[in-house]
Write a protein that holds these residues in place. Structure first.
Motif, PDB file in Angstrom:
ATOM      1  N   GLY A  36     -15.271 -42.572  -4.673  1.00 47.30           N
ATOM      2  CA  GLY A  36     -16.080 -41.782  -3.760  1.00 47.30           C
ATOM      3  C   GLY A  36     -16.767 -42.603  -2.693  1.00 47.30           C
ATOM      4  O   GLY A  36     -16.640 -43.832  -2.632  1.00 47.30           O
ATOM      5  N   ASN A  37     -17.489 -41.915  -1.821  1.00 42.30           N
ATOM      6  CA  ASN A  37     -18.294 -42.552  -0.779  1.00 42.30           C
ATOM      7  C   ASN A  37     -19.741 -42.562  -1.235  1.00 42.30           C
ATOM      8  O   ASN A  37     -20.272 -41.527  -1.635  1.00 42.30           O
ATOM      9  CB  ASN A  37     -18.173 -41.788   0.544  1.00 42.30           C
ATOM     10  N   SER A  65     -17.686 -33.996   7.743  1.00 42.83           N
ATOM     11  CA  SER A  65     -16.641 -34.217   6.738  1.00 42.83           C
ATOM     12  C   SER A  65     -17.153 -34.055   5.310  1.00 42.83           C
ATOM     13  O   SER A  65     -16.434 -34.321   4.355  1.00 42.83           O
ATOM     14  CB  SER A  65     -16.053 -35.620   6.912  1.00 42.83           C
ATOM     15  N   ILE A  66     -18.402 -33.595   5.155  1.00 42.30           N
ATOM     16  CA  ILE A  66     -18.999 -33.467   3.820  1.00 42.30           C
ATOM     17  C   ILE A  66     -18.836 -32.044   3.302  1.00 42.30           C
ATOM     18  O   ILE A  66     -19.196 -31.081   3.979  1.00 42.30           O
ATOM     19  CB  ILE A  66     -20.493 -33.839   3.841  1.00 42.30           C
ATOM     20  N   ASP A  67     -18.288 -31.913   2.109  1.00 43.42           N
ATOM     21  CA  ASP A  67     -18.283 -30.635   1.390  1.00 43.42           C
ATOM     22  C   ASP A  67     -19.495 -30.664   0.464  1.00 43.42           C
ATOM     23  O   ASP A  67     -19.529 -31.439  -0.495  1.00 43.42           O
ATOM     24  CB  ASP A  67     -16.998 -30.475   0.578  1.00 43.42           C
ATOM     25  N   PRO A  68     -20.514 -29.846   0.739  1.00 44.23           N
ATOM     26  CA  PRO A  68     -21.747 -29.925  -0.048  1.00 44.23           C
ATOM     27  C   PRO A  68     -21.561 -29.596  -1.525  1.00 44.23           C
ATOM     28  O   PRO A  68     -22.400 -29.944  -2.345  1.00 44.23           O
ATOM     29  CB  PRO A  68     -22.671 -28.919   0.635  1.00 44.23           C
ATOM     30  N   ARG A  69     -20.453 -28.974  -1.879  1.00 41.84           N
ATOM     31  CA  ARG A  69     -20.186 -28.682  -3.300  1.00 41.84           C
ATOM     32  C   ARG A  69     -19.847 -29.944  -4.080  1.00 41.84           C
ATOM     33  O   ARG A  69     -19.864 -29.948  -5.308  1.00 41.84           O
ATOM     34  CB  ARG A  69     -19.057 -27.660  -3.419  1.00 41.84           C
ATOM     35  N   ASN A  70     -19.544 -31.029  -3.358  1.00 45.23           N
ATOM     36  CA  ASN A  70     -19.189 -32.296  -4.008  1.00 45.23           C
ATOM     37  C   ASN A  70     -20.314 -33.324  -3.963  1.00 45.23           C
ATOM     38  O   ASN A  70     -20.109 -34.469  -4.365  1.00 45.23           O
ATOM     39  CB  ASN A  70     -17.940 -32.886  -3.357  1.00 45.23           C
ATOM     40  N   ILE A  71     -21.476 -32.943  -3.458  1.00 42.35           N
ATOM     41  CA  ILE A  71     -22.597 -33.885  -3.367  1.00 42.35           C
ATOM     42  C   ILE A  71     -23.214 -34.090  -4.746  1.00 42.35           C
ATOM     43  O   ILE A  71     -23.459 -33.138  -5.476  1.00 42.35           O
ATOM     44  CB  ILE A  71     -23.666 -33.381  -2.382  1.00 42.35           C
TER      45      ILE A  71
END
Length: 114
Positions: A36-37, A65-71
């Motif tokens: 991940g980043n 480029s951020i999907d907030p469901r993956n934060i």
């Protein structure tokens, strides 16, 4: 006299480990940092913080480029490590509970926040 005490202490610890008296620790097979980043955000005070698109953009993070469901948010609470080597401590970062508002559409928009 002090050296003698240290030597006895070291011998006792070695004997305990040799005969299986030492507590067996379980370690993570892979660190969460391996994929991940990752972005590190330092805090100077305890409290509740709101992380929004403007804040992340100020840090130079491309929020498009951020999907907030993956934060995910990780941390071990800071502080000093325990003095005793046998004391429990996490060997990897611990995931913290967060609420992400506006994550349903899969994009991190101006009204979204953590």
């Amino acid at each position: 006299m002090r050296l003698f005490r240290l030597l006895i202490s070291c011998c006792l610890c070695w004997l305990c480990a040799l005969y299986g008296y030492a507590q067996q620790r379980q370690y993570a097979s892979e660190s969460v940092l391996s994929t991940g980043n990752w972005y590190k955000i330092g805090l100077t005070e305890t409290g509740i913080y709101k992380i929004d698109q403007a804040f992340l953009s100020q840090l130079g993070i491309n929020t498009g480029s951020i999907d907030p469901r993956n934060i995910r948010l990780y941390g071990n609470g800071g502080g000093m490590l325990p003095q005793a080597n046998a004391a429990f401590r996490h060997d990897d970062l611990v995931e913290n509970a967060i609420e992400v508002v506006g994550e349903a559409d899969g994009s991190f928009d101006p009204g979204d926040y953590i």
